[in-house]
Write an enzyme that holds these catalytic residues in place. Structure first.
Site, PDB file in Angstrom:
ATOM      1  CD  GLU A   1      -2.532   4.845  -5.988  1.00 24.72           C
ATOM      2  OE1 GLU A   1      -2.768   5.019  -4.779  1.00 24.72           O
ATOM      3  OE2 GLU A   1      -1.577   4.149  -6.386  1.00 24.72           O
TER       4      GLU A   1
ATOM      5  CB  THR B   1      -7.983  -9.008 -10.576  1.00 24.00           C
ATOM      6  OG1 THR B   1      -7.943  -8.594 -11.940  1.00 24.00           O
ATOM      7  CG2 THR B   1      -7.683 -10.480 -10.480  1.00 24.00           C
TER       8      THR B   1
ATOM      9  CD  GLN C   1      -6.058  -3.313  -6.745  1.00 24.61           C
ATOM     10  OE1 GLN C   1      -5.645  -2.167  -6.826  1.00 24.61           O
ATOM     11  NE2 GLN C   1      -5.653  -4.118  -5.814  1.00 24.61           N
TER      12      GLN C   1
ATOM     13  CB  ILE D   1       2.020  -5.022  -3.782  1.00 20.63           C
ATOM     14  CG1 ILE D   1       1.137  -3.993  -4.496  1.00 20.63           C
ATOM     15  CG2 ILE D   1       3.497  -4.679  -3.954  1.00 20.63           C
ATOM     16  CD1 ILE D   1       1.228  -2.586  -3.911  1.00 20.63           C
TER      17      ILE D   1
ATOM     18  CG  PHE E   1      -1.686  -1.338   1.330  1.00 23.37           C
ATOM     19  CD1 PHE E   1      -2.622  -1.736   0.392  1.00 23.37           C
ATOM     20  CD2 PHE E   1      -1.366  -2.216   2.357  1.00 23.37           C
ATOM     21  CE1 PHE E   1      -3.232  -2.978   0.484  1.00 23.37           C
ATOM     22  CE2 PHE E   1      -1.971  -3.461   2.457  1.00 23.37           C
ATOM     23  CZ  PHE E   1      -2.913  -3.837   1.515  1.00 23.37           C
TER      24      PHE E   1
END
Lengths: 212, 747
Positions: B714, B643, B647, B476, B250
């Site tokens: 973001e 996916t 997110q 990540i 993050f």
């Protein structure tokens, strides 16, 4: 690998030997902190290792993922650190060491426990199942399949703990509704935030009715 | 808009390529590599916030069983790069990072001051408690509020008045002040800690005197390789960084931290592989955080709802040795049509560790203030906040004065309002109830630059028709490898199961840090370019053995199912396998780089999100329950809806934490956090997160990159916290301007 560098003083040996080498040699090298003569004497005579061997370790029988293991561990070793550091079963994760995150969840005799809050010696004679032992050979456990299908993870680090907890959640009869699943899975933190997908995965396995 | 329920998706919600490894425990993270002779390190951190180390007594520790060394500034080998004026591991935005075990100075409470190395973890941990350290303590400054007046302009802005961090005015400075309706509002974002589930970890060893390998929890293997090569004055290729799996980050893997260098020092001194994993407590002060930030917004509008001016000021905390800056104010300059906009950005250096970008970074902090203020003035004007935003929508970028590359924010707002049931919202707060609960609705807009950088990938077509790609990029958690396989499959015409995408190794071709929502655009473009390169070679080789391919243009050839064929007469075809066989090749191996062209500079490129939230607030206990979230996302083409939706759900979850739970609380008498584990620092758990509905516009933006993607990691979190704060206001009539919105603030 041996080489002359400032502060380099150990040849490649077993860990127990290396410390004694260090103690002996460090008196000659000014690279590290001064070692008192009493410690040097102790090292030369292997007091600490003898002491450790005599009183610090205790024998332990564990069945881990169906394999009987005869082990010798210090009583302060947690089940988590035994699995990860001594048995190289790194599927069980360390996320806090305080029993607050659930990443280290394993099954002991089929029930979920936090392996970071459990000393290995407390489980003498018990059956431990980790994420590595959940699948039936190449055939994944239904919960593992459901996590893949519903994308119940992102980084994957909390995943083994989530899956072990999820299986137990159904076994305990705590997966009767989505709200109940959310409540009984709240000890397993997923910082990536895949929670709704995890709930979907557990609901599906529960509804599928297969023995978990 | 395509609704994201997994059985109804448009496009391909392919399962993750590394899913099996993650559900079976086979995925290896940085502290999980078993190396012969491995030893364990435990970091000792300072117990004062400022001063000097007077003495280190390591006698007891050294005589404890299994202990190999106690390393500190007193005996650490000199890191060659430390002798330079500038620290080689360059800070993200300015100053000089902390040098591990360099001298006796202490700059923050919790700073690594020594490390114990032993043959087992237990022995290292025990011996660390035996090390006694004495300090000469200086008076420290850690309290933001009492030191706020000492904030400074970032040196970047001092040097360059055109820097985005410099003071900015469009139209009249502080133009809001003359508006008929105006508000001045202050907002506080407390320190928030990334706290990925994987504790920061490194396994370091020296393969030779001048050859270093690290398994490290970082967001970029190449940037880390560069940093350590400079730090140790090694040829770049002599440093290998492996980060095959990263257990969340993050943002905290965007900086190389002192514990990493400490482990490398120890590995060098002991000539052994060393494993070092921080404790959860150490995660609070050794590896960055979202900085405590004060913001003030002055906003003015006409009674009919036109924004006439916005002034947005921000002061963010940083350390005394590094200038950490982030883009807190950018969206205020470009989001709405206001003729007058001023922004003022300042830093407050304190005796604390350095912050680092945390998901959504400054934009998430800035959006809390801006989108709360939008709600506040809409209320003052008695205008519906959805309407108010649509009234002030802008079809060109008022900051850069450029057209948007693409922007579908209006559609997002309209869809979100419909899906959350905005019509049930009352304009007057505190008037809707369900049983004993108060019901409220809120919304918040998010935006983040759609960036594409330079990258390269290796592509290796094998004799059996499978293809391997390699990139140094890390994953990540978003599913980078999976997305790349899908992009490759479409562009090379080979099914996903025959494609392997290897990542997380600095031996592979160049890729930037995974951050700033730019990886699909950046690395994906390189994958596309590599596929094109391979296809061109295949066509040339095909023409050598099949005349009908001679002189044929690329656009007249189909590449599908491992075969190329003439578009006009598909029966003229050759398989990739046969082409290689006829050329007597066992593989076709290329490295292809890719970077954005000039075209993009003619446009303003942003992703957009809008989050709609329904909350329930219990009037007696002050408990806030997020009941439903609808997120509408304008992020260009969506490569994998499964996916990608994950997110967004994850970002919303982070936003719930930001809004309702997360704050690192410091005891300023000691300059030390009192929140240092998950009992004191709350993050969202299963019970805190409802169903999150995700909608994607899924409209490509080919100005950003050839796939048409804009990035979404973001914007998943940006705008969530104000949406919740606005919903809480709508439910209760209480406006909370200091996060998190805990029950004590509502009762």
């Amino acid at each position: 690998m041996n080489k002359k560098l400032p502060g380099t003083f150990i040849e490649k040996k077993q860990p127990d030997d290396s410390r004694r080498d260090f103690l002996k040699q460090s008196a000659l090298l000014s690279g590290l902190s001064i070692t008192p003569s009493i410690a040097l004497k102790a090292a030369n005579e292997h007091w600490d290792e003898k002491l450790a061997a005599a009183i610090e370790k205790t024998s332990l029988q564990l069945e881990i993922n169906g394999v009987q293991q005869s082990l010798s561990v210090e009583p302060r070793v947690t089940l988590l650190d035994l699995l990860r550091e001594q048995l190289n079963l790194t599927g069980t994760k360390k996320g806090c060491d305080y029993g607050q995150c659930g990443a280290c969840t394993v099954h002991v005799n089929g029930k979920r426990i936090l392996s970071c809050l459990t000393l290995a010696v407390m489980q003498d004679g018990q059956k431990v199942t980790t994420i590595e032992g959940l699948a039936d050979g190449e055939t994944l456990h239904p919960m593992q399949e459901a996590f893949i299908k519903h994308d119940g993870f992102q980084c994957g680090y909390c995943t083994p703990g989530q899956i072990m907890s999820a299986v137990a959640c159904i076994r305990e009869g705590h997966a009767e509704s989505e709200d109940e699943i959310r409540e009984y899975m709240s000890g397993n933190i997923c910082r990536c935030g895949a929670y709704p997908n995890i709930v979907n995965a557990i609901s599906e396995v529960k509804k599928g009715g297969k023995k978990v | 808009m395509s609704r994201l329920i997994f059985d109804k998706v448009i496009g391909d919600p392919m399962n993750r390529v590394d899913g099996r490894m993650k559900v079976t425990g086979a995925a290896k993270y940085s502290a999980e590599y078993a190396l012969p002779g491995l030893v364990h390190g435990v970091i000792i951190s300072s117990t004062i916030a400022k001063g000097r180390i007077k003495a280190i007594d390591s006698k007891a520790a050294l005589s404890a069983p299994g202990v190999l060394a106690v390393i500190s500034h007193e005996n650490a080998i000199k890191v060659p790069g430390f002798a330079d004026n500038e620290h080689p591991t360059e800070p993200p935005t300015g100053g000089q990072p902390l040098r591990a075990f360099y001298d006796n100075k202490v700059y923050s409470n919790g700073q690594p001051v020594a490390m114990v190395v032993a043959d087992t973890l237990e022995r290292a941990r025990y011996a660390a408690r035996l090390v006694k350290i004495q300090y000469n303590e200086d008076k420290h400054k850690t309290d933001f509020d009492t030191n706020k007046a000492q904030s400074v302009l970032p040196s970047q802005a001092k040097k360059n008045p055109k820097s985005p961090l410099a003071d900015y005015t469009r139209g009249v400075k502080d133009g809001y002040k003359t508006a008929p309706v105006k508000l001045e509002l202050e907002y506080i974002q407390p320190t928030e800690v990334h706290n990925p589930m994987e504790l920061q970890a490194i396994t370091a060893f020296w393969e030779a005197e001048d050859k270093l390998t690290v398994y490290d929890k970082v967001q970029g293997t190449k940037p880390t390789q560069q940093a350590f090569a400079k730090e140790w004055k090694l040829p770049v290729q002599n440093v290998r960084v492996i980060s095959e799996f990263v257990g969340g980050a993050f943002g905290n893997g965007l900086h190389n931290w002192p514990h990493e260098t400490a482990a490398i020092i120890a590995a060098k001194m002991l000539d052994r592989p060393i494993r070092l994993m921080l404790t959860r407590e150490q995660m609070f002060f050794m590896v960055g955080y979202r900085p405590y930030t004060w913001q003030k917004i002055g906003i003015g509008a006409s009674p009919d709802g036109k924004i006439l001016g916005i002034t947005h000021e921000s002061i963010g905390q940083t350390s005394s040795y590094e200038e950490f800056t982030e883009s807190t104010l950018q969206q205020t300059r470009m989001m709405y049509t206001s003729p007058n906009v001023s922004t003022v950005y300042r830093l407050l250096p304190l005796d604390v560790s350095t912050p680092i970008w945390m998901r959504g970074p400054g934009e998430a902090t800035g959006a809390f203030a801006l989108e709360s203020a939008m709600d506040e003035i809409a209320f003052a004007l008695n205008i519906d906040p959805v309407e108010f935003r649509l009234m002030n929508h802008t079809d060109t970028d008022p900051d850069k004065k450029l057209p948007w590359s693409t922007k579908y924010l209006k559609e997002c707002i309209q869809t979100g309002a419909e899906k959350i049931g905005w019509k049930d919202r009352a304009l007057k707060p505190g008037t809707v109830r369900s049983g004993e609960w108060l019901i409220g609705f809120g919304m918040g807009v998010g935006t983040f630059g759609a960036h594409r950088g330079a990258a390269a990938v290796r592509a290796k077509l094998m004799a059996n028709g499978s293809i391997l790609f390699q990139s140094a990029v890390t994953d990540i958690g978003p599913g980078t490898g999976t997305a790349m396989v899908q992009i490759a499959s479409e562009h090379i015409g080979i099914p996903p199961e025959k494609i392997t995408f290897q990542l997380g190794n600095s031996d592979f071709p160049q890729a930037p840090n995974q951050g700033g929502s730019a990886i699909v655009a950046t690395v994906g473009s390189a994958v596309v370019a590599a596929c094109t390169h391979i296809k061109e070679k295949l066509l040339t080789m095909a023409a050598a053995s099949e005349k009908r391919f001679t002189g044929v243009k690329m656009e007249d050839v189909l590449f599908d199912k491992g075969e190329l064929s003439l578009a006009k007469s598909p029966s003229v075809k050759m398989s990739y396998i046969d082409i290689l066989k006829k050329q007597k090749l066992t593989e076709l191996d290329i490295i292809q780089d890719s970077k954005p062209g000039e075209e993009g500079s003619k446009y303003s490129k942003y992703s957009f999100s809008v989050h709609f939230v329904k909350v329930m607030v219990h009037p007696v206990t002050g408990r806030v329950k997020v009941d439903k979230v609808v997120s509408c996302i304008d992020a260009g083409t969506i490569i994998n809806k499964k996916t990608a939706a994950n997110q967004i759900i994850g970002g919303v979850t982070g936003g719930i934490g930001m809004a309702l739970q997360e704050a690192a609380v410091m005891d300023h008498r000691f300059g030390r956090y009192v929140t240092k584990d998950f009992a004191d620092y709350h993050v969202p758990v299963h019970a805190d997160v409802p169903k999150v509905e995700v909608y994607f516009t899924d409209k490509p933006d080919y100005i950003v990159d050839p796939m048409g993607t804009k990035g979404l990691g973001e914007i998943a979190i940006i705008g969530v916290a104000p949406a919740i704060a606005n919903a809480v206001f709508n439910a209760t009539g209480k406006r909370i301007r200091e996060l998190p919105i805990t029950p004590d603030k509502l009762i």
